[in-house]
Each structure stands twice: as C-alpha cells, then as structure tokens.
Design an enzyme around this catalytic site. Sequence first.
Site, PDB file in Angstrom:
ATOM      1  N   ASP A  74       1.072  -1.155  -0.048  1.00  0.00           N
ATOM      2  CA  ASP A  74      -0.198  -0.279   0.125  1.00  0.00           C
ATOM      3  C   ASP A  74       0.384   1.103  -0.286  1.00  0.00           C
ATOM      4  O   ASP A  74       1.425   1.640   0.797  1.00  0.00           O
ATOM      5  CB  ASP A  74      -1.285   0.359   0.913  1.00  0.00           C
ATOM      6  CG  ASP A  74      -1.949  -1.014   1.270  1.00  0.00           C
ATOM      7  OD1 ASP A  74      -2.614  -0.777   0.272  1.00  0.00           O
ATOM      8  OD2 ASP A  74      -2.589  -1.711   1.735  1.00  0.00           O
ATOM      9  N   ASP A 126     -10.430  -5.434  -1.146  1.00  0.00           N
ATOM     10  CA  ASP A 126      -9.118  -4.024  -0.385  1.00  0.00           C
ATOM     11  C   ASP A 126     -10.411  -4.247   1.349  1.00  0.00           C
ATOM     12  O   ASP A 126     -10.327  -3.240   0.775  1.00  0.00           O
ATOM     13  CB  ASP A 126      -8.681  -4.052  -0.874  1.00  0.00           C
ATOM     14  CG  ASP A 126      -7.446  -3.633  -0.195  1.00  0.00           C
ATOM     15  OD1 ASP A 126      -6.942  -3.810   0.725  1.00  0.00           O
ATOM     16  OD2 ASP A 126      -6.265  -2.870  -1.296  1.00  0.00           O
TER      17      ASP A 126
HETATM   18  C1  DX5 Z   1      -6.806   0.834   3.034  1.00  0.00           C
HETATM   19  C2  DX5 Z   1      -5.440  -0.408   3.066  1.00  0.00           C
HETATM   20  C3  DX5 Z   1      -5.846  -1.940   2.558  1.00  0.00           C
HETATM   21  C4  DX5 Z   1      -5.746  -2.320   4.054  1.00  0.00           C
HETATM   22  C5  DX5 Z   1      -5.917  -3.830   4.455  1.00  0.00           C
HETATM   23  O1  DX5 Z   1      -6.497   2.347   2.787  1.00  0.00           O
HETATM   24  O2  DX5 Z   1      -5.756  -0.298   0.860  1.00  0.00           O
HETATM   25  O3  DX5 Z   1      -4.804  -2.440   2.415  1.00  0.00           O
HETATM   26  O4  DX5 Z   1      -4.197  -2.368   4.429  1.00  0.00           O
HETATM   27  O5  DX5 Z   1      -5.741  -3.831   5.607  1.00  0.00           O
HETATM   28  P1  DX5 Z   1      -6.400  -4.267   6.533  1.00  0.00           P
HETATM   29  O6  DX5 Z   1      -7.611  -6.422   5.919  1.00  0.00           O
HETATM   30  O7  DX5 Z   1      -6.766  -4.725   8.030  1.00  0.00           O
HETATM   31  O8  DX5 Z   1      -7.933  -3.818   6.239  1.00  0.00           O
HETATM   32 ZN    ZN Z   2      -4.373  -1.770  -0.627  1.00  0.00          ZN
END
Ligand code: DX5
Ligand code: ZN
Length: 216
Positions: A33, A173
């Site tokens: 990310d 996601d």
């Molecule tokens: C949010 C990110 C995600 C996040 C996912 O902005 O794009 O990829 O890290 O983490 P979880 O699964 O904990 O929501």
């Molecule tokens: Zn992400």
Amino acid sequence: MRVAPSVIAANFSKFQEEIKKVEEASADLLHLDVMDGVFVPNITFGPLIVKAINEITDMELDVHLMIVKPEKYLRQFIEAGADWISFHAEATEKTDECIKIIREQNKKVGLAISPPTPFDRVKKYVDKLDFILIMTVNPGFYGQKFLPEILKKIEQTRDWIVIHKPDCLIQVDGGINSRNVVELDRAGVDIVVAGAAVFKSDDYEKAIKDLKCLKV
Ligand code: DX5
Ligand code: ZN
C-alpha cells in the site's frame, strides 16, 4: 480465492521475517500500500522500499497506489519491481494514459475505486484492465471494518464483467476476514487483500488457508 497479504499490517521491525512467513504460507501475491498523505490521510512508502522488498521475496508484488497523479510515478514503481499495479480512478484525470504506461511494460493493470465511486464511472475502462480493485473500506488505514453495502457493487461489477470482459479479475481490499470472505467468494471475487486478518493473527498459515476458502 487468491490471497494477497497487505504488509502495512506487518511488524516493520521484523520485516524480512514477516514476508518470509507469508511466502511460506503460500500467499499468492504481496500487497503493498503506497500512500502519499494527500489522496489519503496517511503516508507509507515509495519505490525505494518496493525495490528492497522485491529483493527479499519471490512473490509477485501487487502495488496499490493511493497517490495523486499516479501517471508521474508509475514507471518508478515498475522499475522497482511491481508486477501488478493499481491506481485510483479518483486520483487522476489521465486514466487512459496510466493504463497505457502499465500495459507497455507488460505489467498487470488494475483500476481501484473507493467506496463512494460507483462501478458505472469506470465501466468504460474495464476492457483494458487485468483487474478491478473494489475498496471495501475508505482507503488510508489497515484494521478498519468491512463495509457490507459494497457487496452490491461487487455483484454488479461481476455481472457486467462476466458478460463483457470475463478475464478481468475482481480484487477487494479492506476489512476482509475468514467470515466475510465466504460471501465474497460467492459474489465472484478472485483476489482478497488482507492486512490485519493475516499479520495480526497468531498463525499466518491458518489465516491464509481460511481466506483461500479451502475446506480443511
Ligand atoms: C487500506 C489498504 C488496505 C489495508 C488492508 O487503505 O489499501 O490494503 O491495508 O488491511 P485490512 O485487511 O486490515 O483492512
Ligand atoms: Zn490496499
């Protein structure tokens, strides 16, 4: 179901170990990310870290750009080792140009949409995509709660894709765990990203297996 653990939920002081663990646990992709503090209210890392990660893993890198004007940085992320790249439709006026840059480098191209953005806004691009990333939380942080109302958008996307571009994958996601993944699997999702559900669990292997919807 393919599973892409998101490293922002990992323990950064044991980074290499964390990445090895998900690799050994058969993660399909490693989700990175990239946040710029402008498109989203958080800052993570840039191409330098992507390059370093690429040197310590054989997994394919799935780079999720949450940055404004992604067209300015795509080449740098590709050079750093991104295999899959998604950028946000809301973050650029040059979606076609971004798709073209990624395609020319033979990388997988994905277009991401945040919760308020309807599928209809990006329909016209799907023909040129390898995947569409449907956010199930507002981008910016790991560990947020899955927004169940997005399920309708996922089904609508799947219905359209099945007819018009069946090889375009659906990635989701945000807030995904071993419970809501069942519903996502049924809705036709191909790839789930998971931060907390993997890296905040006691057993990465079990967490990934559960997310893959494999019957044990
Ligand atoms: C949010 C990110 C995600 C996040 C996912 O902005 O794009 O990829 O890290 O983490 P979880 O699964 O904990 O929501
Ligand atoms: Zn992400």
